[in-house]
Enzyme design. Structure first.
Site, PDB file in Angstrom:
ATOM      1  N   ARG A   1       0.800  -1.046  -0.446  1.00 55.57           N
ATOM      2  CA  ARG A   1      -0.141   0.017   0.129  1.00 55.57           C
ATOM      3  C   ARG A   1       0.380   1.096  -0.113  1.00 55.57           C
ATOM      4  O   ARG A   1       0.622   1.983  -0.808  1.00 55.57           O
ATOM      5  CB  ARG A   1      -0.953  -0.004   1.175  1.00 55.57           C
ATOM      6  CG  ARG A   1      -1.349   1.337   1.322  1.00 55.57           C
ATOM      7  CD  ARG A   1      -2.890   0.721   0.389  1.00 55.57           C
ATOM      8  NE  ARG A   1      -3.544   0.289   0.241  1.00 55.57           N
ATOM      9  CZ  ARG A   1      -4.814   0.250  -0.739  1.00 55.57           C
ATOM     10  NH1 ARG A   1      -5.310   1.059  -1.400  1.00 55.57           N
ATOM     11  NH2 ARG A   1      -5.609  -1.014  -1.190  1.00 55.57           N
TER      12      ARG A   1
ATOM     13  N   SER B   1      -1.980  -3.889   8.398  1.00 61.03           N
ATOM     14  CA  SER B   1      -2.827  -5.190   8.445  1.00 61.03           C
ATOM     15  C   SER B   1      -2.847  -5.303   6.515  1.00 61.03           C
ATOM     16  O   SER B   1      -2.696  -4.992   6.243  1.00 61.03           O
ATOM     17  CB  SER B   1      -4.624  -4.753   8.871  1.00 61.03           C
ATOM     18  OG  SER B   1      -5.503  -5.630   9.405  1.00 61.03           O
TER      19      SER B   1
ATOM     20  N   HIS C   1      -5.703  -3.974   4.541  1.00 60.87           N
ATOM     21  CA  HIS C   1      -5.602  -2.672   3.148  1.00 60.87           C
ATOM     22  C   HIS C   1      -3.514  -2.332   3.202  1.00 60.87           C
ATOM     23  O   HIS C   1      -2.762  -2.073   2.188  1.00 60.87           O
ATOM     24  CB  HIS C   1      -6.354  -2.091   3.870  1.00 60.87           C
ATOM     25  CG  HIS C   1      -6.468  -0.701   3.180  1.00 60.87           C
ATOM     26  ND1 HIS C   1      -5.597   0.845   3.174  1.00 60.87           N
ATOM     27  CD2 HIS C   1      -7.082  -0.817   1.716  1.00 60.87           C
ATOM     28  CE1 HIS C   1      -6.272   1.480   2.171  1.00 60.87           C
ATOM     29  NE2 HIS C   1      -7.133   0.518   1.542  1.00 60.87           N
ATOM     30  N   CYS C   2      -2.964  -2.378   4.273  1.00 62.93           N
ATOM     31  CA  CYS C   2      -1.206  -1.765   4.573  1.00 62.93           C
ATOM     32  C   CYS C   2      -0.607  -2.485   3.477  1.00 62.93           C
ATOM     33  O   CYS C   2       0.336  -2.484   2.948  1.00 62.93           O
ATOM     34  CB  CYS C   2      -1.458  -1.757   5.705  1.00 62.93           C
ATOM     35  SG  CYS C   2      -1.793  -1.030   6.564  1.00 62.93           S
ATOM     36  N   ILE C   3      -0.696  -4.424   3.110  1.00 68.14           N
ATOM     37  CA  ILE C   3      -0.436  -4.975   2.691  1.00 68.14           C
ATOM     38  C   ILE C   3      -1.170  -4.426   1.268  1.00 68.14           C
ATOM     39  O   ILE C   3       0.381  -5.799   0.278  1.00 68.14           O
ATOM     40  CB  ILE C   3      -0.546  -6.712   3.269  1.00 68.14           C
ATOM     41  CG1 ILE C   3      -1.229  -6.847   2.941  1.00 68.14           C
ATOM     42  CG2 ILE C   3       0.365  -6.379   4.146  1.00 68.14           C
ATOM     43  CD1 ILE C   3      -1.326  -8.530   3.354  1.00 68.14           C
TER      44      ILE C   3
END
Length: 364
Positions: free
Chosen positions: A99, A338, A340-342
Site C-alpha cells: 500500500r 493489516s 489494507h496496508c499490504i
C-alpha cells in the site's frame, strides 16, 4: 480517433474510489523476518489466505524475488487459491507493505486508460532502512504493464490517503505534515500536489492516528469512504483508552465537514477492537483497515468474537450486497499494519484504448 491527439497530462487523471471496478490487487510477498519478530513463520500463510480470498473475485499480482516464488505457490495452493488468478512479477522488495511502496493508480477522465503515480517512499520518515528496492516498485510495475508513469518528488504513502473518487481526499495532519516526510513543503503545497496528481478538489484533514501506528497516523487505520457521501470512522468508547481522545477529535472534524453541495456526510461509527498487545507493545489494531475488492470486503479480525462480529455487521450495512470476508489479522498487525496496508488495488480501465504514438507520445 485517427489523426486526433489526446492530451495525457497528469491533470486529466483521477484516483478512482476503492469500490470502483478493479483489474487486480497487488501484494508484495513477505520475507523480512525482522518486521514480524517472533511470529514470522505465521505471516506467509496469512498472505496466502488473503491472496486466496481475493483470487475468488479478481487477479492477484505479486511482487516477489524469484527465490520466494516456489514457496509462495505451495502456500497459495494449500490456501485453495485460484492459481489461474495469481501472477508473480520478479520485483524484489525490502518489505511487504505494498500500500505504501506500491504505485497509486489513476484513470484518464476521457480515455478510461490507466496510468500510475510514483511517489517517493522513505519508510515512514526513515524508520526502517533500507528502502531502495521498495521505492523502485512503481517504476518496475509501470514497465511490466507498459503503462504511463507520472513521477513525483514528494514523499507519499498510499495508506495515508483515502478518496471518494469524486474529488475528495481524507488524510491526517500527523502524517502528511510530519517534518520527517516533506519538511520543505507547506500544507498548501502538499494539497496542491495531491489535487494536481490525483484529481482532487478538496483535502479533508483529520488530526492524529491511533496508538501503536508507527506510520505517524495513516488514515486507513482511522477513517474511510464507503460511498461518495459516506464515511466510516473508528471510535473508542472507553474514555480511559489512549485512542479515545484522538478518535473523538477526528469524529468532531468529520461532523463539521461539508460536501461540495453544502450538505453533511453520512458518518458511520466503527468501534475499535479491545486493545491488542505483543511483547508489551500496543498494536495498531483497527477494523478500518479493510480492503474493498470486486464484490467483497476483506475485514481484519482479532480473535474477539463479539467485537469482530459487531464490526462485520456495520461494514455489511455500509456495503450492501458485498460479501464480508473475515481474515484473522492478529499476527499480521504485529508487523505494524493489516490487510489494507499490504495491498494496493489496480482499477480497471473503462475501456480498451489502442496504444499509438500519436496518443501516448513518449513514455517517461
Amino acid at each position: 480517433m485517427a489523426g486526433t491527439r489526446v492530451k495525457l497530462a497528469i491533470g486529466n487523471y483521477r484516483m478512482p474510489a476503492e469500490w470502483e471496478r478493479q483489474e487486480a490487487v497487488w501484494l508484495s510477498w513477505p520475507h523480512n523476518a525482522a518486521t514480524w519478530p517472533g511470529c514470522f513463520r505465521s505471516i506467509p500463510p496469512v498472505f496466502a489466505r488473503i491472496a486466496a480470498a481475493i483470487s475468488r473475485f479478481e487477479e492477484v499480482r505479486i511482487n516477489a524475488s524469484p527465490r520466494l516464488v516456489a514457496g509462495a505457490r505451495r502456500l497459495l495452493e494449500a490456501a485453495n487459491a485460484d492459481l489461474s488468478q495469481i501472477r508473480f512479477f520478479q520485483h524484489p522488495t525490502d518489505d511487504a507493505w505494498c500500500r505504501d511502496h506500491g504505485p497509486i493508480f489513476v484513470r484518464h477522465s476521457k480515455l478510461g486508460s490507466i496510468a500510475l503515480t510514483d511517489w517517493e517512499f522513505n519508510t515512514w520518515g526513515g524508520k526502517n532502512p533500507p528502502w531502495d528496492r521498495d521505492n523502485a516498485i512503481p517504476a518496475r510495475i509501470a514497465r511490466a504493464l507498459r503503462i504511463r508513469r507520472f513521477r513525483h518528488r514528494m514523499i507519499l504513502e498510499g495508506g495515508s490517503i483515502d478518496v471518494n473518487g469524486n474529488g475528495l481526499l481524507l488524510t491526517t495532519e500527523s502524517c502528511l505534515l510530519n517534518p520527517n516526510r516533506n519538511p520543505n513543503l507547506s500544507r498548501t503545497e502538499i494539497e496542491g500536489n495531491l489535487k494536481e496528481s490525483l484529481g482532487i478538489n478538496k483535502v479533508l484533514w483529520l488530526g492524529r492516528g491511533i496508538a501503536g501506528d508507527d506510520t505517524d497516523g495513516h488514515v486507513d487505520d482511522l477513517t474511510r469512504f464507503f460511498a461518495p457521501d459516506g464515511i466510516v470512522t473508528a471510535v473508542e468508547s472507553d474514555p480511559g483508552d489512549v485512542n479515545h481522545e484522538p478518535l473523538r477529535e477526528n469524529l468532531e472534524r468529520l461532523r463539521a465537514f461539508r460536501k461540495p453541495g453544502g450538505g453533511r456526510f453520512r458518518i458511520v461509527e466503527l468501534p475499535m477492537p479491545a486493545p491488542c498487545f505483543a511483547r508489551g507493545r500496543r498494536l495498531a489494531a483497527s477494523y478500518a483497515n479493510f480492503l474493498i475488492i470486486n464484490g467483497a470486503v476483506l475485514m481484519p479480525t482479532f480473535r474477539q468474537p463479539r467485537n469482530d462480529s459487531r464490526a462485520a455487521k456495520i461494514l455489511s450495512n455500509c456495503f450492501p450486497g458485498m460479501e464480508i470476508i473475515p481474515i484473522d489479522s492478529l499476527y499480521l498487525v504485529r508487523g505494524g499494519g493489516s490487510i489494507h496496508c499490504i495491498s494496493q488495488q489496480q482499477p480497471a480501465a473503462d475501456r480498451q484504448w489502442p496504444v499509438r504514438r500519436s496518443v501516448l507520445g513518449k513514455r517517461r
